[in-house]
Design a protein around this motif. Structure first.
Motif, PDB file in Angstrom:
ATOM      1  N   ASN A   9       4.583   3.142  -5.011  1.00  0.00           N
ATOM      2  CA  ASN A   9       3.283   2.816  -5.594  1.00  0.00           C
ATOM      3  C   ASN A   9       2.238   2.571  -4.516  1.00  0.00           C
ATOM      4  O   ASN A   9       1.091   3.028  -4.625  1.00  0.00           O
ATOM      5  CB  ASN A   9       3.404   1.583  -6.492  1.00  0.00           C
ATOM      6  CG  ASN A   9       4.082   1.871  -7.812  1.00  0.00           C
ATOM      7  OD1 ASN A   9       4.204   3.024  -8.221  1.00  0.00           O
ATOM      8  ND2 ASN A   9       4.540   0.839  -8.490  1.00  0.00           N
ATOM      9  N   ALA A  10       2.625   1.840  -3.469  1.00  0.00           N
ATOM     10  CA  ALA A  10       1.687   1.582  -2.367  1.00  0.00           C
ATOM     11  C   ALA A  10       1.315   2.881  -1.661  1.00  0.00           C
ATOM     12  O   ALA A  10       0.147   3.091  -1.302  1.00  0.00           O
ATOM     13  CB  ALA A  10       2.311   0.600  -1.374  1.00  0.00           C
ATOM     14  N   LEU A  28      -1.437  13.767   1.743  1.00  0.00           N
ATOM     15  CA  LEU A  28      -1.012  12.702   2.652  1.00  0.00           C
ATOM     16  C   LEU A  28       0.303  13.081   3.323  1.00  0.00           C
ATOM     17  O   LEU A  28       0.479  12.870   4.529  1.00  0.00           O
ATOM     18  CB  LEU A  28      -0.871  11.388   1.896  1.00  0.00           C
ATOM     19  CG  LEU A  28      -0.401  10.174   2.707  1.00  0.00           C
ATOM     20  CD1 LEU A  28      -1.303   9.925   3.908  1.00  0.00           C
ATOM     21  CD2 LEU A  28      -0.321   8.936   1.827  1.00  0.00           C
ATOM     22  N   ASP A  29       1.228  13.641   2.549  1.00  0.00           N
ATOM     23  CA  ASP A  29       2.497  14.110   3.122  1.00  0.00           C
ATOM     24  C   ASP A  29       2.227  15.071   4.276  1.00  0.00           C
ATOM     25  O   ASP A  29       2.854  14.987   5.346  1.00  0.00           O
ATOM     26  CB  ASP A  29       3.332  14.835   2.064  1.00  0.00           C
ATOM     27  CG  ASP A  29       3.882  13.903   0.994  1.00  0.00           C
ATOM     28  OD1 ASP A  29       3.814  12.669   1.174  1.00  0.00           O
ATOM     29  OD2 ASP A  29       4.385  14.418  -0.018  1.00  0.00           O
ATOM     30  N   ALA A  79      -6.173   0.516   4.626  1.00  0.00           N
ATOM     31  CA  ALA A  79      -6.372   1.871   4.109  1.00  0.00           C
ATOM     32  C   ALA A  79      -7.438   2.618   4.892  1.00  0.00           C
ATOM     33  O   ALA A  79      -7.763   3.747   4.580  1.00  0.00           O
ATOM     34  CB  ALA A  79      -6.768   1.815   2.638  1.00  0.00           C
ATOM     35  N   ALA A  80      -7.975   2.010   5.943  1.00  0.00           N
ATOM     36  CA  ALA A  80      -9.135   2.588   6.613  1.00  0.00           C
ATOM     37  C   ALA A  80      -8.786   3.724   7.557  1.00  0.00           C
ATOM     38  O   ALA A  80      -9.596   4.618   7.777  1.00  0.00           O
ATOM     39  CB  ALA A  80      -9.869   1.497   7.391  1.00  0.00           C
ATOM     40  N   ALA A  82      -2.905   7.046  -0.877  1.00  0.00           N
ATOM     41  CA  ALA A  82      -3.442   8.408  -0.936  1.00  0.00           C
ATOM     42  C   ALA A  82      -4.684   8.462  -1.818  1.00  0.00           C
ATOM     43  O   ALA A  82      -5.728   8.988  -1.403  1.00  0.00           O
ATOM     44  CB  ALA A  82      -2.367   9.365  -1.452  1.00  0.00           C
ATOM     45  N   SER A  83      -4.589   7.897  -3.021  1.00  0.00           N
ATOM     46  CA  SER A  83      -5.715   7.978  -3.957  1.00  0.00           C
ATOM     47  C   SER A  83      -6.929   7.208  -3.456  1.00  0.00           C
ATOM     48  O   SER A  83      -8.063   7.647  -3.658  1.00  0.00           O
ATOM     49  CB  SER A  83      -5.292   7.464  -5.340  1.00  0.00           C
ATOM     50  OG  SER A  83      -4.925   6.099  -5.287  1.00  0.00           O
ATOM     51  N   SER A  84      -6.706   6.081  -2.789  1.00  0.00           N
ATOM     52  CA  SER A  84      -7.837   5.296  -2.286  1.00  0.00           C
ATOM     53  C   SER A  84      -8.558   5.999  -1.150  1.00  0.00           C
ATOM     54  O   SER A  84      -9.686   5.651  -0.821  1.00  0.00           O
ATOM     55  CB  SER A  84      -7.370   3.907  -1.827  1.00  0.00           C
ATOM     56  OG  SER A  84      -6.533   4.009  -0.689  1.00  0.00           O
TER      57      SER A  84
END
Length: 311
Positions: free
Chosen positions: A97-98, A113-114, A10-11, A103-105
């Motif tokens: 879900n991933a 994000l899109d 996620a970095a 996006a939320s993380s």
């Protein structure tokens, strides 16, 4: 060839809101798409490679990005073929879900994000294909590990002695699965309504004793007693939600291939026995480094028996 990590990082989107404008890649017209590699009769196109190159730029990868992108797309194709051969289940819900969690993380909405993925030239679909492969490949590697490296009773005893003779403990849950069924042909029409119905029942959930009786008054609702399940045996998509739900309550409502559902946590207790010890010690054996080495081993095997042609 460089090995792609099993786990989804996620970095790389950190600070991406500023990054995408500098790394935007124009979308290649479909007419200009060319076959660059053929992997077991499956084409890897210039369009695929350009999308992956854009992703690597967003990840701030160094080196020859176009060459690395081609290598990654060949490898991803091999992984997808192996997932198909083994019938590895990766549902759209798991991918969505991933994607949403990603996006939320990173403190973004899904819409943001899109936008980043579109304007950087990655595209939402390419990133979701990447996520799907990461999830599925992790299942392939874990399945190989379980089949080839199951601990014997002697192994378990040895590990216990190394830890001072102490048996490990794990949480044992008694669970109920409540499914608000949606026929696939009516999913679009009924999804929002069924979500509201499931949320209403979940909000009133106060334990498992009366769930079946309560569901009798509802249309197309199935209650499945899952019995007793140890924490290490929980499916990955439920594990965190169940662990964070206190007994007598229910996990958040979520969409699944069956419709909309939640898990009722009837009870939870710590247990310690030989079976628990085996599960816990096997889980400890599957560290990141071990899994990465096994992933590389499987990829080497796939390459040796595959026909890979550069055009």
């Amino acid at each position: 060839m460089r090995r792609t990590r099993i786990r989804l990082s996620a970095a790389f989107i950190v600070g991406a809101a500023a990054l995408f404008s500098a790394t935007a890649v124009p979308t290649t017209p479909a007419a200009a798409t060319e076959v660059r590699w053929v992997v077991n009769n499956q084409a890897v196109t210039s369009y695929d490679i350009e999308r992956r190159a854009a992703l690597l730029r967003l990840m701030r990868r160094g080196g020859n990005v176009n060459e690395l992108a081609a290598e990654e797309m060949v490898e991803q194709t091999l992984r997808q073929q192996e997932m198909a051969r083994l019938n590895v289940p990766v549902t759209d819900e798991m991918v969505d879900n991933a994607y949403n969690n990603f996006a939320s993380s990173n403190n973004m909405t899904v819409a943001q994000l899109d936008q980043i993925l579109a304007e950087s030239g990655v595209t939402k679909q390419h990133f979701k294909d990447f996520i799907r492969t990461q999830i599925g490949w992790g299942q392939v590697v874990r399945a190989r590990q379980r089949s080839s490296d199951s601990l014997t009773e002697q192994d378990v005893v040895q590990r216990m002695l190394q830890q001072g003779g102490q048996k490990p403990t794990a949480m044992e849950y008694r669970l109920q699965r409540v499914i608000f069924v949606i026929p696939s042909s009516q999913r679009s029409a009924l999804l929002a309504k069924r979500k509201r119905e499931a949320q209403s029942m979940r909000d009133r959930f106060q334990g498992c004793d009366n769930t079946v009786e309560f569901a009798k008054g509802l249309v197309d609702v199935t209650v499945r007693d899952m019995g007793r399940v140890l924490g290490p045996e929980l499916p990955a998509e439920w594990k965190d939600q169940v662990a964070n739900t206190s007994p007598g309550n229910a996990t958040p409502v979520r969409e699944t291939e069956h419709g909309v559902e939640f898990i009722g946590v009837c009870s939870a207790r710590q247990v310690s026995d030989d079976h628990v010890a085996k599960l816990v010690f096997e889980d400890q054996e599957t560290g990141d480094e071990t899994m990465e080495q096994l992933s590389e081993q499987i990829m080497t095997e796939l390459r040796e028996r595959s026909r890979i042609i550069k055009r």
